[in-house]
Design an enzyme around this catalytic site. Structure first.
Site, PDB file in Angstrom:
ATOM      1  N   LYS A 164       0.860  -1.184   0.000  1.00  0.00           N
ATOM      2  CA  LYS A 164       0.000   0.000   0.000  1.00  0.00           C
ATOM      3  C   LYS A 164       0.899   1.238   0.000  1.00  0.00           C
ATOM      4  CE  LYS A 164      -3.981  -2.226   0.654  1.00  0.00           C
ATOM      5  NZ  LYS A 164      -5.155  -2.110  -0.216  1.00  0.00           N
ATOM      6  N   ASP A 189      -0.616  -0.367  -4.390  1.00  0.00           N
ATOM      7  CA  ASP A 189      -2.030  -0.012  -4.307  1.00  0.00           C
ATOM      8  C   ASP A 189      -2.161   1.290  -3.527  1.00  0.00           C
ATOM      9  OD1 ASP A 189      -4.761   0.123  -4.143  1.00  0.00           O
ATOM     10  OD2 ASP A 189      -5.025  -1.740  -3.004  1.00  0.00           O
ATOM     11  N   GLU A 214      -2.264   0.420  -8.568  1.00  0.00           N
ATOM     12  CA  GLU A 214      -3.695   0.173  -8.402  1.00  0.00           C
ATOM     13  C   GLU A 214      -4.378   1.408  -7.814  1.00  0.00           C
ATOM     14  OE1 GLU A 214      -4.338  -3.478  -6.250  1.00  0.00           O
ATOM     15  OE2 GLU A 214      -6.393  -2.942  -5.783  1.00  0.00           O
ATOM     16  N   ASP A 239      -9.613  -0.529  -9.219  1.00  0.00           N
ATOM     17  CA  ASP A 239     -10.242  -1.372  -8.200  1.00  0.00           C
ATOM     18  C   ASP A 239     -11.545  -0.683  -7.770  1.00  0.00           C
ATOM     19  OD1 ASP A 239     -10.914  -2.849  -5.941  1.00  0.00           O
ATOM     20  OD2 ASP A 239      -9.115  -2.387  -4.802  1.00  0.00           O
ATOM     21  N   LYS A 263     -13.421  -8.020  -7.908  1.00  0.00           N
ATOM     22  CA  LYS A 263     -13.803  -8.531  -6.599  1.00  0.00           C
ATOM     23  C   LYS A 263     -15.307  -8.757  -6.640  1.00  0.00           C
ATOM     24  CE  LYS A 263     -10.344  -5.849  -4.059  1.00  0.00           C
ATOM     25  NZ  LYS A 263     -10.109  -4.688  -3.182  1.00  0.00           N
TER      26      LYS A 263
HETATM   27 MG    MG Z   1      -7.122  -2.174  -3.981  1.00  0.00          MG
END
Ligand code: MG
Length: 369
Positions: A164, A189, A214, A239, A263
């Site tokens: 992250k 991300d 991301e 995302d 997802k």
């Molecule tokens: Mg993500």
């Protein structure tokens, strides 16, 4: 035709083995809503609502999902007769958004249909892979601690590492990791931590040859992501921006990304996830399966989804033990040589540990047809 006789909701809470930190929120105790749907022949299917306790990832929370399920979604589907999981998905689509709440119950219906047909969910949706590539997300931490975590994960067989980032913690931290592990597939991300004002900062990351970046910009910055992708050589992956097939179509049309993460919870169910998958395949957009710090139930769905042939990039598919002391499924998910086996048993292919679920349940509700 399938008739739903009963729906059980379990609001559960489980402690993560390690609190998970992003720039917006730290998750230590993970709440979930586990959904059990039982038909008139006594078959049961399980699903999971992957919303978080606070609205940091999308606007949904565990409590908004509880409200949507109990007031609208369960009453919509409990008296009907259903030919397929897609029909249930379509019935729910009369209600606006609340994708994770919808997905929780829609997933349970998919599991139930696959079990009625005595086939694995992977086979039921046309999956071909016997095993899927694992990937891991490393929580934000000091560079030293992140490096030692990454080393342990590489030893365990993970070949794709995700970290992250935010504007206070990006190039330097990524460079340290890249210098130590030049061959690792590394992706960053941002969970929307940047804006177009940060173009130079993001451009600077190109030299690191990341697998992708991301969701650098906000969820509704679909036009801005297109501008950014034109400037960056690093592939942009969306995302949070993609919660529907319509979003995916817009992103592809505009050139907002070169990769998409899918997802099931975020897009409102498995039917929508498969539709987005098909659209991406038509447009040569590689896809991978995201993760939601979820229990083994949602993870089992992502393993089945990732068995479709165009899932070419390792997803956020990790071992249960990376998250939990004990998972809600038996056996738990294991990673061997960087892979997770796709189960062959009916439905999700794992036994759901109802005794354990009772122990971690904080609130329960049952609905009868
Ligand atoms: Mg993500």
């Amino acid at each position: 035709m399938m008739k739903i006789k009963k729906v059980d909701l379990f609001l559960t809470s489980m402690k993560l083995v390690q609190p998970f930190r992003t720039h917006q929120e730290t998750v230590a105790d993970r709440q979930s809503i586990l959904v059990k749907v039982t038909d008139d022949e006594g078959h049961s299917g399980w699903g999971e609502v992957v919303a978080f306790s606070s609205p940091w990832y999308t606007e949904e929370t565990i409590e908004t999902a509880w409200h949507m399920l109990t007031e609208f979604f369960i009453p919509t589907i409990i008296q009907g007769e259903w030919k397929s999981p897609r029909e249930v998905n379509e019935a729910l689509s009369r209600w606006k958004r609340n994708q994770m709440a919808k997905a929780g119950i829609e997933m349970a219906v998919w599991d139930l249909f696959a079990k009625r047909d005595s086939v694995s969910l992977a086979e039921y949706i046309g999956g071909v892979r016997k095993e899927v590539k694992a990937g891991i997300v490393v929580s934000m931490d000091s560079p030293e601690r992140m490096l030692s975590t990454i080393e342990s994960r590489i030893i365990e067989g993970y070949e794709r590492i995700k970290v992250k980032i935010d504007p206070t913690n990006d190039y330097e931290m990524l460079k340290v990791i890249k210098d130590a592990y030049p061959d690792i597939a590394l992706l960053a991300d941002a969970n929307s931590a940047y804006s177009l004002k940060d173009v130079e900062r993001l451009k600077n990351l190109d030299s690191l040859k990341l697998l992708m970046i991301e969701q650098p910009l906000a969820a509704d910055d679909i036009v801005e992501h297109a501008e950014l992708q034109k400037i960056l050589s690093t592939p942009v992956c969306l995302d949070e921006s993609i919660v529907s097939l319509h979003d995916a179509r817009n992103a592809i049309k505009l050139g907002s990304c070169k990769v998409m993460s899918i997802k099931i919870g975020r897009v409102g169910g498995l039917a929508n996830a498969i539709d987005i998958y098909n659209l991406c395949e038509e447009h040569d957009i590689p896809v991978w399966c995201g993760g939601m710090l979820e229990t083994g139930i949602s993870r089992a769905f992502h393993i089945a989804l990732a068995s479709l042939p165009n899932f070419t990039i390792p997803g956020d598919l990790s071992a249960s033990s990376r998250y939990w002391e004990q998972d809600v499924i038996i056996p738990e998910v294991v990673v061997e040589h960087g892979n997770v086996k796709v189960p062959e048993g009916p439905g999700i292919g794992f036994k759901v540990d109802e005794t354990f679920i009772e122990q971690i349940t904080k609130r329960k509700a049952t609905f009868h047809a």
